[in-house]
Design an enzyme around this catalytic site. Structure first.
Site, PDB file in Angstrom:
ATOM      1  N   ASP A   7      30.529   7.776 -40.498  1.00 24.80           N
ATOM      2  CA  ASP A   7      31.277   7.185 -41.598  1.00 24.80           C
ATOM      3  C   ASP A   7      32.502   6.495 -40.990  1.00 24.80           C
ATOM      4  OD1 ASP A   7      32.234   6.808 -44.347  1.00 24.80           O
ATOM      5  OD2 ASP A   7      33.688   8.368 -43.843  1.00 24.80           O
ATOM      6  N   ASP A   9      35.944   5.104 -43.065  1.00 24.93           N
ATOM      7  CA  ASP A   9      37.221   5.465 -43.685  1.00 24.93           C
ATOM      8  C   ASP A   9      37.340   6.975 -43.834  1.00 24.93           C
ATOM      9  OD1 ASP A   9      38.300   2.677 -44.730  1.00 24.93           O
ATOM     10  OD2 ASP A   9      36.172   2.754 -45.211  1.00 24.93           O
ATOM     11  N   ASP A 164      33.485  12.711 -43.334  1.00 25.67           N
ATOM     12  CA  ASP A 164      34.666  13.496 -43.718  1.00 25.67           C
ATOM     13  C   ASP A 164      34.621  14.006 -45.146  1.00 25.67           C
ATOM     14  OD1 ASP A 164      35.067  10.672 -44.647  1.00 25.67           O
ATOM     15  OD2 ASP A 164      36.931  11.507 -45.417  1.00 25.67           O
TER      16      ASP A 164
END
Length: 219
Positions: A7, A9, A164
């Site tokens: 991922d 961001d 995240d």
């Protein structure tokens, strides 16, 4: 060698300050108030359309504002790079993984053009063979299609997805791919409530996690 999909961001970069500034510019142009940086971090994760909807809901803005907000936000997104920073240890971790021969990709809900723009701005593009953005396919995370597309483009071998958030965890589960959770990003739940095969707060640990997951998959 493993296929490692990241991922973007909240995992490799902290882009919330740029996203926050851009959204408040959009809101100022419409006379719609402001959101805080903390709200921005909370609203990130499911792409531009959902981010705008969450912003409107928080500020009590009408549905009629939605299309204009999305359009204005997208218009400025490619240039929203000046406040974005790389998380500590990311570059060193990517250098170790790339240098070891692992194949790396990005799978993000950020649209592909601003994704590539920020990767170039931060000199991270050199690490990634494949970039799948939120608009690269018709589907976006947590649908497993983008992650599967990234893995397919990387070829054969053990795989792991690094993210995240709850969205990333759900994507990995749907794609039946091991998941490593970076705990310092934009997650909304406690670490213990997010399904993962490993969690870490320091990118120096990631090569060992990748190796352990690869061994587990092969065995």
């Amino acid at each position: 060698m493993a296929r490692i999909v990241f991922d973007l961001d909240g995992t490799l970069i902290d882009s919330a300050p740029d996203i926050h500034a851009l959204m408040n510019e959009v809101l100022a142009a419409l006379g719609g108030g402001e959101i805080t940086l903390a709200q921005t971090r909370e609203f990130i994760g499911n792409g531009v359309d959902v981010f705008v909807r969450r912003t409107r809901t928080a500020l009590g803005l009408p549905d009629a504002f939605h299309a204009a907000m999305v359009a204005q936000f997208r218009a400025g997104y490619d240039d929203a790079v000046s406040l974005t920073t790389i998380y500590p240890g990311v570059v060193e971790g990517l250098e170790v993984l790339h240098g070891a021969g692992h194949r790396l990709a990005i799978c993000t809900n950020k649209p592909e053009a601003p994704c590539r723009a920020v990767l170039a701005h931060l000199d991270l593009a050199r690490f990634f063979d494949v970039v799948i953005g939120g608009d690269t396919l018709a589907q976006s995370k947590p649908d497993p299609a983008p992650l599967r597309a990234a893995l397919e483009a990387l070829g054969e071998g053990p795989a792991i997805f690094v993210g995240d958030s709850e969205v990333d965890a759900a994507t990995a589960k749907a794609a039946e791919t091991p998941f490593a959770l970076f705990t310092e990003g934009y997650r909304k739940s406690p670490v213990e409530e997010i399904r993962s095969d490993a969690s870490f707060d320091d990118f120096a640990r990631l090569p060992d996690i990748v190796n352990a997951c690869a061994v587990q998959v092969i065995s």
